[in-house]
Enzyme design. Structure first.
Site, PDB file in Angstrom:
ATOM      1  CD  GLU A  35      40.806  -4.822  -1.251  1.00 18.41           C
ATOM      2  OE1 GLU A  35      41.207  -4.122  -2.440  1.00 18.41           O
ATOM      3  OE2 GLU A  35      40.314  -5.926  -1.244  1.00 18.41           O
ATOM      4  CE1 TYR A 118      38.359  -2.582  -5.749  1.00 10.71           C
ATOM      5  CE2 TYR A 118      40.167  -1.782  -4.472  1.00 10.71           C
ATOM      6  CZ  TYR A 118      39.395  -2.876  -4.729  1.00 10.71           C
ATOM      7  OH  TYR A 118      39.625  -4.179  -4.408  1.00 10.71           O
ATOM      8  CG  ASP A 136      38.782  -4.084  -9.766  1.00 13.63           C
ATOM      9  OD1 ASP A 136      37.647  -4.617 -10.189  1.00 13.63           O
ATOM     10  OD2 ASP A 136      39.695  -4.923  -9.631  1.00 13.63           O
TER      11      ASP A 136
END
Length: 292
Positions: A35, A118, A136
């Site tokens: 991520e 996020y 996102d």
DNA sequence: CAACCGTGGTA
DNA sequence: TTACCAAGGTT
């Protein structure tokens, strides 16, 4: 009407890419690393680096034990290298304060460096199968079109965006987490920013944007990110010099990277402030942590 | 909230 | 070729 989440899940089961951080054997640590790397960086460039990192540093404490310079070298040219330092700092915190276990709680994740709204929810959802709105750029675009009938998402509004997505999620954790991944994938593969492939879309029948006749984006103009000639470019060039040498370099070597001395010095100073560059006792420059 | 933070691929 | 775009976060 709302979004046919079952149709999205069925499509996802068939069309999802086989990405390594989605495999069942991938740990939450692997999810977290992915991520961070994927923030503003395309999948194709992340994948090989991610494999190197997970092999070299299979758990947070392993990364935490590495020198910052080694971490920056391993980050390579993924861009925004401050992400690498923040991930390193997050790994230290996880190792020392959380028993080397990536937290599963959103608020605990939010307290770690480099982890925002996020990423915290992405780790909770994809690493731990939790139900939480993962928003996102892909999801914002899908919602803007399918739900609001707009050509594209306007400026982000964290509270409103998460509320929109929360309303779409099933009540149970597992399907909610799977839908979160599916909505992102839909935005990445079908409901794309340019030339969306609506013929392949599982929810085209219910899409508010279709019903509205696919209007153009009408929101405020999006700021254009320039790069050539910016400090970002100069910082990148300076850092690239240091990545390319094992030994510290004299300032004269950095002076070859950019002709404008004023901008060059300003950028070098900002790199020192950011901790991306270190000055040795004899006045040369190097990546941090490799030359005490 | 707007500006800033890297890098490379694609239309 | 320029401009846009890519799983954002921090200040």
């Amino acid at each position: 009407m709302s979004v046919d989440t079952d149709a999205v899940l069925d499509w996802f089961a068939d069309a999802a890419r086989d990405l390594p951080w989605r495999r069942p054997e991938c740990t939450p640590w692997g999810v977290l690393v992915s991520e961070i790397m994927l923030q503003q960086t395309p999948v194709a460039r992340v994948e090989p680096i991610w494999h190197e990192w997970l092999t070299r540093w299979p758990k947070p404490s392993a990364l935490a034990a590495a020198a910052q310079g080694k971490v920056l070298r391993a980050w390579g040219k993924l861009g925004y290298p401050r992400r690498a330092l923040r991930l390193h700092a997050a790994a230290e915190a996880i190792a020392t304060e959380h028993g080397d276990v990536v937290p599963s709680d959103v608020d605990t994740l939010l307290a770690l460096p480099g982890i925002g709204a996020y990423t915290a929810r992405a780790v909770a959802a994809f690493g731990y199968g939790k139900r939480c709105p993962v928003v996102d750029t892909n999801v914002r675009r899908v919602v803007a079109r399918a739900v609001h009938g707009a050509g594209d998402a306007g400026p982000a509004s964290n509270t409103r965006d998460m509320s929109d997505v929360d309303a779409l999620l099933p009540a149970a954790d597992e399907p909610a987490a799977r839908l979160s991944a599916a909505l992102m994938e839909l935005g990445a593969l079908v409901c794309t920013a340019r030339n969306p492939r609506c013929v392949d879309c599982p929810i085209v029948a219910d899409c508010a944007w279709q019903r509205a006749g696919r209007p153009e984006y009408s929101g405020p103009a999006k700021p254009v990110q320039r790069f050539a000639g910016t400090d970002r470019q100069v910082r990148g060039l300076l850092l690239d010099v240091l990545r390319g040498t094992a030994e510290p370099v004299p300032k004269a070597r950095l002076d070859t990277a950019w002709s404008d001395a004023g901008q060059r010095d300003k950028c070098l100073d900002s790199l020192l402030v950011d901790g991306l560059v270190e000055q040795t006792a004899d006045g040369r420059f190097a990546l941090p942590g490799e030359h005490a």
